[in-house]
Design a protein around this motif. Structure first.
Motif, PDB file in Angstrom:
ATOM      1  N   SER A  52       0.859  -1.183   0.000  1.00 27.22           N
ATOM      2  CA  SER A  52       0.000   0.000   0.000  1.00 27.22           C
ATOM      3  C   SER A  52       0.893   1.230   0.000  1.00 27.22           C
ATOM      4  CB  SER A  52      -0.911   0.027   1.226  1.00 27.22           C
ATOM      5  OG  SER A  52      -1.703  -1.132   1.308  1.00 27.22           O
ATOM      6  N   ILE A  53       0.521   2.238  -0.788  1.00 20.83           N
ATOM      7  CA  ILE A  53       1.319   3.464  -0.865  1.00 20.83           C
ATOM      8  C   ILE A  53       0.394   4.670  -0.733  1.00 20.83           C
ATOM      9  CG2 ILE A  53       2.952   4.829  -2.224  1.00 20.83           C
ATOM     10  CD1 ILE A  53       3.718   2.282  -3.727  1.00 20.83           C
ATOM     11  N   LYS A  54       0.818   5.612   0.086  1.00 17.94           N
ATOM     12  CA  LYS A  54       0.103   6.889   0.231  1.00 17.94           C
ATOM     13  C   LYS A  54       1.106   8.009   0.000  1.00 17.94           C
ATOM     14  CE  LYS A  54      -0.808   8.585   4.322  1.00 17.94           C
ATOM     15  NZ  LYS A  54      -1.377   8.820   5.662  1.00 17.94           N
ATOM     16  N   THR A  55       0.772   8.955  -0.857  1.00 17.99           N
ATOM     17  CA  THR A  55       1.678  10.060  -1.132  1.00 17.99           C
ATOM     18  C   THR A  55       0.881  11.364  -1.250  1.00 17.99           C
ATOM     19  OG1 THR A  55       3.497  10.789  -2.576  1.00 17.99           O
ATOM     20  CG2 THR A  55       1.636   9.742  -3.657  1.00 17.99           C
ATOM     21  N   GLU A  56       1.493  12.468  -0.846  1.00 15.94           N
ATOM     22  CA  GLU A  56       0.802  13.767  -0.823  1.00 15.94           C
ATOM     23  C   GLU A  56       1.527  14.778  -1.695  1.00 15.94           C
ATOM     24  OE1 GLU A  56       0.077  15.262   3.079  1.00 15.94           O
ATOM     25  OE2 GLU A  56      -0.703  13.360   3.840  1.00 15.94           O
ATOM     26  N   LEU A  57       0.743  15.696  -2.291  1.00 22.07           N
ATOM     27  CA  LEU A  57       1.292  16.802  -3.064  1.00 22.07           C
ATOM     28  C   LEU A  57       0.416  18.028  -2.872  1.00 22.07           C
ATOM     29  CD1 LEU A  57       0.311  16.578  -6.804  1.00 22.07           C
ATOM     30  CD2 LEU A  57      -0.418  14.799  -5.216  1.00 22.07           C
ATOM     31  N   ASN A  58       0.994  19.181  -3.132  1.00 23.77           N
ATOM     32  CA  ASN A  58       0.249  20.424  -2.974  1.00 23.77           C
ATOM     33  C   ASN A  58      -0.723  20.622  -4.128  1.00 23.77           C
ATOM     34  OD1 ASN A  58       1.608  21.186  -0.601  1.00 23.77           O
ATOM     35  ND2 ASN A  58       3.288  22.093  -1.780  1.00 23.77           N
ATOM     36  N   ALA A  59      -1.850  21.253  -3.829  1.00 20.42           N
ATOM     37  CA  ALA A  59      -2.856  21.587  -4.845  1.00 20.42           C
ATOM     38  C   ALA A  59      -3.712  22.724  -4.306  1.00 20.42           C
ATOM     39  CB  ALA A  59      -3.724  20.372  -5.166  1.00 20.42           C
ATOM     40  N   ILE A  60      -4.403  23.405  -5.182  1.00 21.93           N
ATOM     41  CA  ILE A  60      -5.397  24.402  -4.755  1.00 21.93           C
ATOM     42  C   ILE A  60      -6.736  23.685  -4.658  1.00 21.93           C
ATOM     43  CG2 ILE A  60      -6.591  26.538  -5.357  1.00 21.93           C
ATOM     44  CD1 ILE A  60      -4.053  27.365  -6.902  1.00 21.93           C
ATOM     45  N   VAL A  61      -7.236  23.538  -3.450  1.00 20.37           N
ATOM     46  CA  VAL A  61      -8.483  22.811  -3.229  1.00 20.37           C
ATOM     47  C   VAL A  61      -9.600  23.818  -2.936  1.00 20.37           C
ATOM     48  CG1 VAL A  61      -9.677  21.088  -1.830  1.00 20.37           C
ATOM     49  CG2 VAL A  61      -7.243  20.794  -2.370  1.00 20.37           C
ATOM     50  N   GLU A  62     -10.495  23.968  -3.887  1.00 16.49           N
ATOM     51  CA  GLU A  62     -11.625  24.879  -3.709  1.00 16.49           C
ATOM     52  C   GLU A  62     -12.843  24.160  -3.131  1.00 16.49           C
ATOM     53  OE1 GLU A  62     -12.373  26.988  -7.346  1.00 16.49           O
ATOM     54  OE2 GLU A  62     -10.244  27.471  -7.638  1.00 16.49           O
ATOM     55  N   ARG A  63     -12.932  22.861  -3.383  1.00 10.43           N
ATOM     56  CA  ARG A  63     -13.994  22.048  -2.774  1.00 10.43           C
ATOM     57  C   ARG A  63     -13.415  20.668  -2.464  1.00 10.43           C
ATOM     58  NH1 ARG A  63     -17.546  22.289  -6.565  1.00 10.43           N
ATOM     59  NH2 ARG A  63     -17.424  20.163  -7.400  1.00 10.43           N
ATOM     60  N   GLU A  64     -13.512  20.270  -1.202  1.00  7.85           N
ATOM     61  CA  GLU A  64     -12.916  19.019  -0.774  1.00  7.85           C
ATOM     62  C   GLU A  64     -13.726  17.825  -1.263  1.00  7.85           C
ATOM     63  OE1 GLU A  64     -12.564  19.313   3.444  1.00  7.85           O
ATOM     64  OE2 GLU A  64     -10.942  20.795   3.358  1.00  7.85           O
ATOM     65  N   GLY A  65     -13.079  16.662  -1.251  1.00  2.29           N
ATOM     66  CA  GLY A  65     -13.796  15.460  -1.654  1.00  2.29           C
ATOM     67  C   GLY A  65     -12.877  14.257  -1.743  1.00  2.29           C
ATOM     68  N   ASP A  66     -13.478  13.082  -1.901  1.00  3.41           N
ATOM     69  CA  ASP A  66     -12.747  11.816  -2.022  1.00  3.41           C
ATOM     70  C   ASP A  66     -13.395  10.976  -3.106  1.00  3.41           C
ATOM     71  OD1 ASP A  66     -11.073  11.738   0.723  1.00  3.41           O
ATOM     72  OD2 ASP A  66     -13.082  12.490   1.138  1.00  3.41           O
ATOM     73  N   ILE A  67     -12.592  10.477  -4.026  1.00  7.75           N
ATOM     74  CA  ILE A  67     -13.104   9.590  -5.081  1.00  7.75           C
ATOM     75  C   ILE A  67     -12.050   8.537  -5.416  1.00  7.75           C
ATOM     76  CG2 ILE A  67     -14.769  11.161  -6.150  1.00  7.75           C
ATOM     77  CD1 ILE A  67     -11.471  10.644  -7.905  1.00  7.75           C
ATOM     78  N   VAL A  68     -12.448   7.536  -6.201  1.00  6.18           N
ATOM     79  CA  VAL A  68     -11.505   6.543  -6.724  1.00  6.18           C
ATOM     80  C   VAL A  68     -11.601   6.569  -8.245  1.00  6.18           C
ATOM     81  CG1 VAL A  68     -10.898   4.096  -6.848  1.00  6.18           C
ATOM     82  CG2 VAL A  68     -11.699   5.085  -4.679  1.00  6.18           C
ATOM     83  N   ILE A  69     -10.430   6.640  -8.899  1.00  9.24           N
ATOM     84  CA  ILE A  69     -10.383   6.720 -10.351  1.00  9.24           C
ATOM     85  C   ILE A  69      -9.491   5.588 -10.881  1.00  9.24           C
ATOM     86  CG2 ILE A  69      -8.442   8.348 -10.312  1.00  9.24           C
ATOM     87  CD1 ILE A  69     -11.249   8.588 -12.886  1.00  9.24           C
ATOM     88  N   ASN A  70      -9.847   5.022 -12.032  1.00 11.71           N
ATOM     89  CA  ASN A  70      -9.059   3.939 -12.619  1.00 11.71           C
ATOM     90  C   ASN A  70      -7.609   4.376 -12.808  1.00 11.71           C
ATOM     91  OD1 ASN A  70      -7.915   2.593 -15.298  1.00 11.71           O
ATOM     92  ND2 ASN A  70      -9.358   1.163 -14.345  1.00 11.71           N
ATOM     93  N   SER A  71      -6.691   3.617 -12.234  1.00 12.62           N
ATOM     94  CA  SER A  71      -5.276   3.998 -12.200  1.00 12.62           C
ATOM     95  C   SER A  71      -4.659   4.086 -13.592  1.00 12.62           C
ATOM     96  CB  SER A  71      -4.503   2.977 -11.358  1.00 12.62           C
ATOM     97  OG  SER A  71      -3.119   3.113 -11.558  1.00 12.62           O
ATOM     98  N   ARG A  72      -4.846   3.053 -14.394  1.00 13.83           N
ATOM     99  CA  ARG A  72      -4.203   3.020 -15.707  1.00 13.83           C
ATOM    100  C   ARG A  72      -4.689   4.144 -16.596  1.00 13.83           C
ATOM    101  NH1 ARG A  72      -5.729   1.695 -20.379  1.00 13.83           N
ATOM    102  NH2 ARG A  72      -7.691   0.794 -19.628  1.00 13.83           N
ATOM    103  N   LEU A  73      -6.004   4.322 -16.655  1.00 16.37           N
ATOM    104  CA  LEU A  73      -6.572   5.348 -17.522  1.00 16.37           C
ATOM    105  C   LEU A  73      -6.188   6.746 -17.054  1.00 16.37           C
ATOM    106  CD1 LEU A  73      -8.408   6.045 -19.897  1.00 16.37           C
ATOM    107  CD2 LEU A  73     -10.363   5.967 -18.332  1.00 16.37           C
ATOM    108  N   PHE A  74      -6.325   6.995 -15.753  1.00 16.61           N
ATOM    109  CA  PHE A  74      -6.016   8.319 -15.199  1.00 16.61           C
ATOM    110  C   PHE A  74      -4.539   8.648 -15.416  1.00 16.61           C
ATOM    111  CE2 PHE A  74      -5.325  11.125 -11.374  1.00 16.61           C
ATOM    112  CZ  PHE A  74      -6.077  12.195 -11.839  1.00 16.61           C
ATOM    113  N   GLY A  75      -3.672   7.679 -15.141  1.00 15.52           N
ATOM    114  CA  GLY A  75      -2.242   7.913 -15.325  1.00 15.52           C
ATOM    115  C   GLY A  75      -1.876   8.176 -16.771  1.00 15.52           C
ATOM    116  N   ASP A  76      -2.442   7.403 -17.692  1.00 17.13           N
ATOM    117  CA  ASP A  76      -2.156   7.597 -19.123  1.00 17.13           C
ATOM    118  C   ASP A  76      -2.601   8.975 -19.595  1.00 17.13           C
ATOM    119  OD1 ASP A  76      -1.074   5.089 -19.242  1.00 17.13           O
ATOM    120  OD2 ASP A  76      -2.794   4.150 -20.247  1.00 17.13           O
ATOM    121  N   ILE A  77      -3.765   9.400 -19.139  1.00 13.94           N
ATOM    122  CA  ILE A  77      -4.283  10.719 -19.550  1.00 13.94           C
ATOM    123  C   ILE A  77      -3.383  11.837 -19.035  1.00 13.94           C
ATOM    124  CG2 ILE A  77      -6.155  12.380 -19.187  1.00 13.94           C
ATOM    125  CD1 ILE A  77      -8.085   9.963 -19.256  1.00 13.94           C
ATOM    126  N   ILE A  78      -3.063  11.801 -17.738  1.00 17.26           N
ATOM    127  CA  ILE A  78      -2.260  12.871 -17.136  1.00 17.26           C
ATOM    128  C   ILE A  78      -0.896  12.957 -17.805  1.00 17.26           C
ATOM    129  CG2 ILE A  78      -1.213  13.725 -15.002  1.00 17.26           C
ATOM    130  CD1 ILE A  78      -4.293  13.897 -15.121  1.00 17.26           C
TER     131      ILE A  78
END
Length: 364
Positions: A52-78
């Protein structure tokens, strides 16, 4: 969820957590990365229940939330996007992702269905440098077993003593031991899956320091803004110290380069034989290396330091080469007892590493 985030930073942290994504999972939720947006930071989490891996990075958060996104697809797009800033808006489990002139709409999953991270009591804590850890992994994990029926030998034993730690890997044919001088003040031993160690070293930089926390079932590595969890293997490891000897019939030094090249050449024919067999005739100040198969034979001669005894012994050439290749000193020491006991290889200028290879018994 409504956020703005730097594309390069997001790409880097996606690559980190993807080391915990299994390609063989039967649970769809584990194909995803959990994204949590809160207090102007993004937390990415991935798990296959073993790593299991947890990692944090800075971002501008205007509205908080939690979701799960497909890893392969999300990574390829980004990774394919080109602008520096990514805008992400999630409503009703649909992610709207904008970057320059690119717009994606992706379905997401509920975060509350994602497994919790392991709970680790910080009762044993050890500091280790990334440089040391990478050296340990390089010099041990290659020697673990691939036999899943002997699960403890697919991992690396971390044998913690009060003033040093031995990291031990073996597969029944050879054994690698890397000692790390470290004042721990404790005595304990755990078995870390080799896959966990190999994935870990892919995401740490040489200049980093890591903090290890050990509990009954898990080990945690903390560095920068990342936490890496691994389950531990349960079972009894081999009593490895019984194989280590202080005295040998023959102890001779040899050029690491010359010995490696000679064995590599001999192994060209040894590969034609299923056992990769090479025969060593150790004499006063040289070693004869021979190999033969149905298509021919080879003879090599390597100079050694002088010694009084002689010995005929045979090995699987692959096991010899696996250990010799990773040694760093120009001179290595070959320690022989007899034709049935292991060869112990060490570096001439460094006694912290030991590589042990069992010989092949010859008929007659």
């Amino acid at each position: 969820m409504l956020i703005k985030v730097n594309r390069k930073e997001l790409t880097k942290h996606i690559s980190i957590v993807q080391k915990a994504i299994s390609q063989r999972t039967t649970m769809q939720i584990l194909e995803g990365i959990k994204i949590s947006a809160k207090n102007n930071s993004l937390t990415l989490t991935a798990t296959d229940t073993e790593i299991s891996i947890k990692t944090e990075l800075n971002a501008i958060v205007e509205r908080e939330g939690d979701i799960v996104i497909n890893s392969r697809l999300f990574g390829d797009i980004i990774r394919k996007l080109e602008n520096d800033i990514i805008n992400i808006n999630v409503e009703n489990y649909m992610m709207n992702l904008k970057c320059g002139d690119s717009i994606f709409n992706l379905s997401t999953q509920k975060a509350d269905e994602y497994p919790d991270l392991p709970k680790v009591e910080e009762n044993i804590s050890i500091d280790i440098s990334a440089k040391d850890l990478k050296n340990i992994v390089k010099k041990t994990t290659f020697a673990v077993s691939n036999d899943e029926s002997r699960i403890v030998f697919t991992g690396v034993l971390m044998d913690i003593k009060k003033s040093y730690i031995n990291f031990v890997a073996l597969d029944g044919f050879r054994m690698a031991i890397q000692r790390l001088e470290k004042e721990t003040g404790i005595e304990n031993s755990i078995i870390i899956p080799s896959r966990s160690l190999n994935e870990l070293v892919k995401i740490i930089d040489d200049e980093e320091d890591l903090k290890l926390n050990i509990s009954r079932n898990n080990i945690v590595f903390k560095f920068n803004n990342t936490v890496f969890y691994s389950t531990l293997l349960s079972g009894d490891f081999f009593s490895y110290s019984a194989l280590l000897r202080d005295e040998h019939k023959i102890s001779t030094s040899v050029s690491k380069r010359e010995f490696q090249l000679a064995v590599e050449r001999a192994s060209l024919l040894a590969r034609e034989d299923r056992a990769n067999l090479i025969k060593l005739n150790v004499k006063e100040n040289y070693i004869d290396i021979k190999s033969n198969s149905e298509i021919g034979d080879v003879f090599e001669k390597v100079k050694t330091s002088e010694h009084d005894e002689s010995l005929d012994i045979a090995f699987n050439s692959r096991y010899i080469l696996d250990g010799v290749k990773i040694l760093e000193s120009e001179e290595i020491v070959l320690n022989f007892t007899d034709s049935v006991n292991p060869l112990i290889i060490t570096e001439a200028e460094n006694d912290s590493y030991i590589y042990l290879v069992l010989p092949v018994r010859l008929a007659g």
